[in-house]
Design a protein around this motif. Sequence first.
Motif, PDB file in Angstrom:
ATOM      1  N   CYS A 130      -5.401   3.992  -2.712  1.00 44.32           N
ATOM      2  CA  CYS A 130      -6.594   4.470  -1.982  1.00 44.32           C
ATOM      3  C   CYS A 130      -6.206   5.049  -0.621  1.00 44.32           C
ATOM      4  N   PRO A 131      -6.462   6.342  -0.384  1.00 41.06           N
ATOM      5  CA  PRO A 131      -6.114   6.911   0.914  1.00 41.06           C
ATOM      6  C   PRO A 131      -7.001   6.371   2.028  1.00 41.06           C
ATOM      7  N   SER A 132      -8.169   5.828   1.672  1.00 35.47           N
ATOM      8  CA  SER A 132      -9.056   5.290   2.703  1.00 35.47           C
ATOM      9  C   SER A 132      -8.780   3.818   2.979  1.00 35.47           C
TER      10      SER A 132
ATOM     11  N   GLY B 163     -17.487  11.670   3.380  1.00 35.96           N
ATOM     12  CA  GLY B 163     -17.565  10.936   2.125  1.00 35.96           C
ATOM     13  C   GLY B 163     -18.954  10.835   1.544  1.00 35.96           C
TER      14      GLY B 163
ATOM     15  N   ARG C 155     -14.328   3.885  -8.195  1.00 40.82           N
ATOM     16  CA  ARG C 155     -15.071   4.435  -7.081  1.00 40.82           C
ATOM     17  C   ARG C 155     -16.558   4.067  -7.180  1.00 40.82           C
TER      18      ARG C 155
ATOM     19  N   GLY D  89     -15.673  12.836 -10.067  1.00 41.59           N
ATOM     20  CA  GLY D  89     -14.364  12.205  -9.993  1.00 41.59           C
ATOM     21  C   GLY D  89     -13.751  11.919 -11.346  1.00 41.59           C
TER      22      GLY D  89
ATOM     23  N   THR E  75      -0.205   6.492   2.231  1.00 46.27           N
ATOM     24  CA  THR E  75      -1.168   7.579   2.156  1.00 46.27           C
ATOM     25  C   THR E  75      -2.346   7.226   3.036  1.00 46.27           C
ATOM     26  N   SER E  76      -3.078   8.226   3.443  1.00 40.39           N
ATOM     27  CA  SER E  76      -4.260   7.985   4.268  1.00 40.39           C
ATOM     28  C   SER E  76      -5.137   9.221   4.193  1.00 40.39           C
ATOM     29  N   VAL E  77      -6.361   9.074   4.634  1.00 44.32           N
ATOM     30  CA  VAL E  77      -7.274  10.215   4.659  1.00 44.32           C
ATOM     31  C   VAL E  77      -6.687  11.318   5.530  1.00 44.32           C
TER      32      VAL E  77
ATOM     33  N   PRO F  97     -13.057  16.741  -3.044  1.00 40.11           N
ATOM     34  CA  PRO F  97     -13.373  15.606  -3.916  1.00 40.11           C
ATOM     35  C   PRO F  97     -14.722  14.990  -3.614  1.00 40.11           C
ATOM     36  N   ILE F  98     -15.162  15.111  -2.351  1.00 40.78           N
ATOM     37  CA  ILE F  98     -16.405  14.440  -1.964  1.00 40.78           C
ATOM     38  C   ILE F  98     -17.585  15.023  -2.719  1.00 40.78           C
TER      39      ILE F  98
ATOM     40  N   ARG G 187     -14.641  16.723 -14.126  1.00 41.17           N
ATOM     41  CA  ARG G 187     -14.022  17.789 -13.340  1.00 41.17           C
ATOM     42  C   ARG G 187     -13.835  19.043 -14.180  1.00 41.17           C
TER      43      ARG G 187
ATOM     44  N   MET H 132     -11.308   3.504   5.945  1.00 46.00           N
ATOM     45  CA  MET H 132     -12.071   4.711   6.261  1.00 46.00           C
ATOM     46  C   MET H 132     -13.130   4.869   5.177  1.00 46.00           C
ATOM     47  N   PRO H 133     -14.083   5.762   5.385  1.00 43.52           N
ATOM     48  CA  PRO H 133     -15.052   5.985   4.305  1.00 43.52           C
ATOM     49  C   PRO H 133     -14.347   6.520   3.058  1.00 43.52           C
ATOM     50  N   CYS H 134     -14.893   6.188   1.903  1.00 45.54           N
ATOM     51  CA  CYS H 134     -14.354   6.706   0.639  1.00 45.54           C
ATOM     52  C   CYS H 134     -14.533   8.217   0.623  1.00 45.54           C
ATOM     53  N   ILE H 135     -13.438   8.950   0.371  1.00 46.14           N
ATOM     54  CA  ILE H 135     -13.574  10.406   0.267  1.00 46.14           C
ATOM     55  C   ILE H 135     -13.667  10.829  -1.191  1.00 46.14           C
ATOM     56  N   ARG H 136     -13.890   9.884  -2.062  1.00 45.57           N
ATOM     57  CA  ARG H 136     -14.188  10.127  -3.479  1.00 45.57           C
ATOM     58  C   ARG H 136     -13.086  10.947  -4.157  1.00 45.57           C
ATOM     59  N   CYS H 137     -11.840  10.698  -3.758  1.00 46.73           N
ATOM     60  CA  CYS H 137     -10.751  11.519  -4.279  1.00 46.73           C
ATOM     61  C   CYS H 137     -10.497  11.240  -5.755  1.00 46.73           C
ATOM     62  N   GLY H 138     -10.922  10.081  -6.245  1.00 48.12           N
ATOM     63  CA  GLY H 138     -10.782   9.807  -7.664  1.00 48.12           C
ATOM     64  C   GLY H 138      -9.410   9.306  -8.079  1.00 48.12           C
ATOM     65  N   GLU H 139      -8.525   9.044  -7.113  1.00 42.42           N
ATOM     66  CA  GLU H 139      -7.203   8.528  -7.486  1.00 42.42           C
ATOM     67  C   GLU H 139      -7.320   7.137  -8.110  1.00 42.42           C
TER      68      GLU H 139
ATOM     69  N   HIS I  25       0.824  -1.190   0.000  1.00 42.88           N
ATOM     70  CA  HIS I  25       0.000   0.000   0.000  1.00 42.88           C
ATOM     71  C   HIS I  25       0.860   1.242   0.000  1.00 42.88           C
TER      72      HIS I  25
END
Lengths: 341, 506, 167
Positions: free
Chosen positions: B412-414, A119, B380, A285, A17-19, A280-281, A290, B361-368, A14
């Motif tokens: 995925c950051p989540s 989210g 997503r 996407g 990265t993280s939220v 982004p939420i 965008r 974590m919940p998806c923050i819909r970042c689109g990566e 992985h």
Amino acid sequence: MTTVSSGASSPHLHQATSVALVMRRVLVALVPTLIAMFYCYGPGALMQWLWAILVAHAVEALMLRWRGLPLQPHLSDGSAAVTATLFALAMPPWAPWWLTVLGLVFALALVKHAYGGLGHNLFNPAMGGYVFLLLCFPVAMKAWAPIDAGHAAPGWIESLVRLAGGASSMADGYSGATVLEYTRTQLRAMKMLSEITAQPVYGMLGDRNAQWVNVAALLGGLWLLWTGVIRWQIPVAALAALFLTAAAFHLADGDRYASPLLHLFSGATMPGAFFIATDPITAPGTPRGRLVFGAAVGLLIYLIRTFGNYPDGVAFAVLIMNGAAPLIERHTQPRILGAPA
Amino acid sequence: MTLPRHAWRGGVRVPRHKNLSNTEPSRAPPLPARLIYPLRSHIGTAARPVVGPGDRVLKGQCLAEPDSYVSQALHAATSGTVRDILDYPVAPGDVMTASIVIEVDGEDRGIDPWPSLPADADGDAIQRRLTEAGVIGMGGAGFPSHVKVREGLTRTVRTLIINGVECEPYITCDDRLMREHAAEIVAGARWLKRAVNAGECFIAVEEDMPEALAALQAHPAEGVTIGTVPAIYPAGGEKQLIKLLTGREVPSKGLPIQAGVLMHNVATARAVYAAVVEGRPLTSRYVTVTGGMTRPGNWRALIGTPVSHLLQEGGWRGGDQRVIMGGPMMGMALCSLEVPVTKVTNCLLVQEAAPAFLAAMPCIRCGECLRVCPVQLNARALYEYSKAGDLDAAQDLNLFDCIECGACAYVCPSHIPLVGYFRAAKAAIAAAERRQRAAAENRGRYERHQRRQAADQAGSATASPLPAAAGEDREALRAEIAAAVERVRARRAASEPPDGERGGPA
Amino acid sequence: MLPWLLLAILGLAAGLAVTRPARGGRDDAALAEKTERIDALLPQTQCGLCGYHGCRPYAEAVARGEAAIDRCPPGGAATVAALADLLGVEPLPAPVSPPARVAVIDERLCIGCTLCLDACPVDAIVGAPRLMHTVIAALCTGCGLCLPPCPVDCIQLRPVPAARGAG
């Protein structure tokens, strides 16, 4: 509903990265803007921000408790801090404490958690809270910088008194207007743009004060782009649409329509383009989505500023397009590899 | 000469961890005590055994023959005795699979190799030899090579691609193979090119495999272009590499041949050379054994070797680390370490530290996930539909075009296990389709059953396949049943006297 | 005045269009087609747990509006959802699905009477008079209709082994 637990499936690697990291980077990118706010509006801006952070975390913790979610990792994910910071930047620096509380309760409890929390919200919480205040307390929300340069920004003590609600914010010279609002009211009074821009409220690029905030937000935004937290489509499309529309009107009638530079560096243009529209939420996407979203935000900012009833259009433009984001995404699905031509 | 490069979207740069295992030459492990040959691989039908328990077998001797067109032959990798044919756990998922188990005698005696094919052998002869030698795709999918050659004989092959793009982190078995057997790979590529009469032939390696590239380029061949592609994961994916090298796209749910391309792994190309020129069947392969152990490296492992044997040779002392078969991006964690190395096993990875799996974590819909998807899927949205069980919507968004490369979950950051959700959704759809098919078959049989009963009641004896019900005298039948019931009751009373519950019929 | 009138007419037309029953709802051909589409969504176990003699009669009853859509236990939530979708009605809580089972004939006791052969709606039992019968497990729907006719009670329902379906 299907649930798959982490680690049960490939990949077994992985990215680091993280939220929380994403949110932390957004906060770091907002530091220059906060400094600019402090520089232009004095300690009131900082106090407003600290107060907002405090209130936002309290509200977030309460909502998490109420929804039966653990405070860890949800409270420390940084999302409440980002919402609080964006909200504080939009607030007049001398707004009383209860205004911030009301706005943040609306933003977090109704706009965010009522929709399902992080989210799942359809609208940007910070802008939702701000617009709620703008509609309910229009006068208090106009307590911006004094219009003439003679006034110095209030100091620490005075800012604290004002935050505590000790002085009516609209009673004196602090109930000033931003350059966007001033320009519009003066234009409606049939003054020529060249006369208006001679006023000291104008700076080199736009608003004497807000231009620095915008420059700072631009710097922070560029750093976010460089780190990959946001992608280029929304800010570029929004700024390009705003610039091109403003340029077209300005070229057609330079005495009635302000220059594109003024629009780019006044109000909340840069924070909006790099920090709010890119949430982004609440944005599409897909890459093409965008672009469409950003361009529509830029266009709406101009239309609301020029023809609408509110001094700045960023919050409204973003909220309107938030509502359209799912639709935009649905119609801008990328063509997959191997799809029939 | 360099390879063409066309636009390709998506992908992600991942840390490589390759020099952990690719600096030392490959080694041959000592013979294991036994070898296990699962008859079924995950593509095609099971092979049919041609040996039985107790048979002595020699190295290279055929153990099982292909049972259908899409099936593979199996050969003994060393000499020994067939101990049994029984259900044995096989990766992934320890599925019990009928397997031939050979007790190794340690003498390593072999049969004579087949004569090499003449230089002017045609495609049919090459195809027969590949069938006989049990050559299958060694890159991971395990598609029988003779089937690909057959496709190439019946349709036009514009481009033959030999895939040395080992894009998964940690894995270096193809890298080492190319450094050590470049001449055979190039020769194998030429045989394949000739077999299918391909217009052009590319051998592609990654940019950061300079040694492998140099080794291959030391053997230039007419009509074979050797070059590099960017080291972006998953550039070595079949459809991705085809797009990258030819600019053509394999249609969704289609085969490479529909884009005029045949693709073989470099290890397969070498196995083709061994089968065609040296006359040897496919009985061993390079396996990277790497990660948390004292002697990571590449092994020339016999097909059928238990995984634990290679791990011990690699200096792994056991523990609670996870062993992954395949690479870290697409591999499967093993439950049992007794599962055998198969023709598609490229890597055994012991994860150095137990990965700190964070709660999603919940998806923050970042689109990566969308940005890195090499198929441009909206991962997503697919995740949302898969999680909610809206399988129709997931299929509309091309769920089945997902190659499960794991790039989306990697970024995925989540920390959402996206690939796991996609696999679960695919399995649910497959199960629903099975149910649907079963229902249709049930209905057909039910309708025939109804028609037959109607015909019986109408007294038409000819329509009934059950003469007992209609043809014979019903009274006689009833009497016969009563007599039989008495006999059963007597027998039951004799054998289980205390059984009061299940006495006679009411 | 005219705009109001127009609006009223439009509203009336829209109201009628919305409330009108599905096209040809009373038509025999339409009913048959509806039955066919409902039947296609049923699991075809012919188990009779719905109270009708097989899937087809239940489909007919649903098509006529006489039976609710939540009567099929083997179909479970998936069937209820599919029927609700097809008929445009609200999904009802799904009945509890019985565990997947398969009939097994005790070979020592079977007397070869052929009564279960007739009872099996999906022809999953093979056999001949006076010869042992056996259940083809892959075809058995576990409906249990073969149990009552057996004079020696030699048929049992057993849980389906977990591995089945993976192959």
